[in-house]
Design a protein around this motif. Structure first.
Motif, PDB file in Angstrom:
ATOM      1  N   GLU A   1      -4.838  -0.212  -8.281  1.00 59.70           N
ATOM      2  CA  GLU A   1      -3.890  -1.242  -7.879  1.00 59.70           C
ATOM      3  C   GLU A   1      -2.979  -1.541  -9.067  1.00 59.70           C
ATOM      4  OE1 GLU A   1      -5.577  -4.630  -5.902  1.00 59.70           O
ATOM      5  OE2 GLU A   1      -3.645  -5.049  -4.944  1.00 59.70           O
ATOM      6  N   TYR A   2      -1.715  -1.692  -8.769  1.00 55.33           N
ATOM      7  CA  TYR A   2      -0.710  -1.874  -9.807  1.00 55.33           C
ATOM      8  C   TYR A   2      -0.021  -3.224  -9.619  1.00 55.33           C
ATOM      9  CZ  TYR A   2      -1.367   3.038 -10.815  1.00 55.33           C
ATOM     10  OH  TYR A   2      -1.925   4.243 -11.158  1.00 55.33           O
TER      11      TYR A   2
ATOM     12  N   HIS B   1       0.857  -1.183   0.000  1.00 55.54           N
ATOM     13  CA  HIS B   1       0.000   0.000   0.000  1.00 55.54           C
ATOM     14  C   HIS B   1       0.896   1.237   0.000  1.00 55.54           C
ATOM     15  CE1 HIS B   1      -2.846   2.972   1.714  1.00 55.54           C
ATOM     16  NE2 HIS B   1      -3.783   2.212   1.220  1.00 55.54           N
ATOM     17  N   ILE B   2       0.588   2.198  -0.866  1.00 64.73           N
ATOM     18  CA  ILE B   2       1.324   3.464  -0.898  1.00 64.73           C
ATOM     19  C   ILE B   2       0.319   4.596  -0.958  1.00 64.73           C
ATOM     20  CG2 ILE B   2       2.708   4.957  -2.393  1.00 64.73           C
ATOM     21  CD1 ILE B   2       4.493   2.651  -3.021  1.00 64.73           C
ATOM     22  N   THR B   3       0.550   5.620  -0.144  1.00 66.53           N
ATOM     23  CA  THR B   3      -0.267   6.833  -0.186  1.00 66.53           C
ATOM     24  C   THR B   3       0.607   7.967  -0.695  1.00 66.53           C
ATOM     25  OG1 THR B   3      -1.656   6.102   1.649  1.00 66.53           O
ATOM     26  CG2 THR B   3      -1.654   8.450   1.137  1.00 66.53           C
TER      27      THR B   3
ATOM     28  N   LEU C   1       5.727   9.334  -7.858  1.00 62.77           N
ATOM     29  CA  LEU C   1       5.365   7.998  -7.412  1.00 62.77           C
ATOM     30  C   LEU C   1       6.401   7.008  -7.932  1.00 62.77           C
ATOM     31  CD1 LEU C   1       3.208   5.978  -6.218  1.00 62.77           C
ATOM     32  CD2 LEU C   1       2.231   5.914  -8.525  1.00 62.77           C
TER      33      LEU C   1
ATOM     34  N   ALA D   1      -5.158   6.636  -8.759  1.00 62.57           N
ATOM     35  CA  ALA D   1      -5.493   5.747  -7.639  1.00 62.57           C
ATOM     36  C   ALA D   1      -6.009   4.428  -8.197  1.00 62.57           C
ATOM     37  CB  ALA D   1      -6.535   6.399  -6.755  1.00 62.57           C
TER      38      ALA D   1
ATOM     39  N   THR E   1       0.310  -3.549  -5.643  1.00 62.91           N
ATOM     40  CA  THR E   1       0.489  -2.398  -4.762  1.00 62.91           C
ATOM     41  C   THR E   1      -0.720  -1.493  -4.929  1.00 62.91           C
ATOM     42  OG1 THR E   1       2.907  -2.453  -4.918  1.00 62.91           O
ATOM     43  CG2 THR E   1       1.894  -0.384  -4.192  1.00 62.91           C
ATOM     44  N   GLN E   2      -1.393  -1.232  -3.832  1.00 64.81           N
ATOM     45  CA  GLN E   2      -2.564  -0.337  -3.851  1.00 64.81           C
ATOM     46  C   GLN E   2      -2.070   1.093  -3.687  1.00 64.81           C
ATOM     47  OE1 GLN E   2      -5.931  -1.489  -4.137  1.00 64.81           O
ATOM     48  NE2 GLN E   2      -6.229   0.669  -4.600  1.00 64.81           N
ATOM     49  N   VAL E   3      -2.427   1.958  -4.617  1.00 65.28           N
ATOM     50  CA  VAL E   3      -2.011   3.360  -4.553  1.00 65.28           C
ATOM     51  C   VAL E   3      -3.215   4.226  -4.216  1.00 65.28           C
ATOM     52  CG1 VAL E   3      -1.140   5.323  -5.866  1.00 65.28           C
ATOM     53  CG2 VAL E   3      -0.108   3.056  -6.149  1.00 65.28           C
TER      54      VAL E   3
ATOM     55  N   LEU F   1       6.907   2.717  -7.702  1.00 69.40           N
ATOM     56  CA  LEU F   1       6.469   1.408  -7.241  1.00 69.40           C
ATOM     57  C   LEU F   1       7.562   0.397  -7.553  1.00 69.40           C
ATOM     58  CD1 LEU F   1       2.767   1.413  -8.500  1.00 69.40           C
ATOM     59  CD2 LEU F   1       3.692   2.274  -6.350  1.00 69.40           C
TER      60      LEU F   1
END
Lengths: 114, 112
Positions: free
Chosen positions: A88-89, A10-12, A19, A86, A108-110, A21
């Protein structure tokens, strides 16, 4: 064993910020590498892919990724994120000896904040 | 050009019931796949096909069967559904020498 790892679940990130990833793979040779994006309730869409050649790959929606053989990595980057990023990657790879059999990272959920 | 189409989009089953998910692609792709997506586990390959009349097992094939009688269709069957098969199922296809997977929108299956 062949595998692909996305260390960040998870990344905010703030809108307008950069960004990155992370994606790491385990394979004895150079695999074929991909980044996919999944918006809520949708299937996956290809952002970019690396087969060979230039290690910096440009994709859609302003994304790019860099293949680093020495680090077994294929990190995805965007200089300035938009709220619509926003999602998921997923990093994925495929090898020459198992053509057509993709392995996906866990994703990874952004989250993008105003 | 519809791409990859999955039916149904949603289904609720009781334990022990059977059902079939249909995937259709209109891009003349050779390879087709069925994946399941569960939280924190990414996509896991159930079965795949490299051409009409051929199928092969993926990473998590148990409890599923598939058929590829026509090049454009790839069916995923659950003979006796179990709660562990509650998931979102994705079909995908590629043309064999481009490497780009095209995905359907997914089918959400709940087994009670």
């Amino acid at each position: 064993a062949q595998s692909v790892t996305q260390p960040d679940i998870h990344i905010t990130v703030s809108e307008g910020a950069s960004l990155e990833l992370r994606c790491n793979y385990s394979y004895g040779a150079t695999p074929y590498l991909f980044w996919y994006v999944q918006s809520p309730g949708q299937g996956l869409q290809l952002l970019l892919k690396y087969f060979s050649g230039d290690t910096l790959v440009q994709g859609i929606k302003g994304f790019e990724a860099e293949f680093k053989r020495s680090q077994s990595s294929f990190n995805l980057r965007k200089p300035s994120v938009h709220w619509s990023d926003a999602a998921e990657y997923f990093c994925a790879f495929m090898t020459t000896d198992s053509w057509g059999k993709f392995q996906f990272g866990a994703g990874t959920q952004v989250v993008v904040t105003p | 050009n519809a791409g990859v189409t999955q039916t149904p989009k949603f289904r609720v089953l009781k334990t022990g019931q059977s059902m079939t998910l249909l995937c259709a692609q209109d891009m003349n792709h050779e390879y087709m796949y069925w994946y399941r997506q569960d939280p924190g586990m990414g996509l896991r390959l159930i079965h795949y096909s490299v051409g009409e009349g051929t199928t092969a097992k993926g990473e998590v094939p148990d409890g599923y069967n598939v058929s590829r009688l026509k090049k454009q269709n790839f069916l995923l069957g659950l003979e006796s559904a179990a709660p562990s098969q509650t998931s979102v199922y994705f079909c995908a296809s590629i043309y064999h020498n481009t490497g780009e997977l095209f995905f359907g929108e997914g089918s959400r299956l709940t087994v009670l």
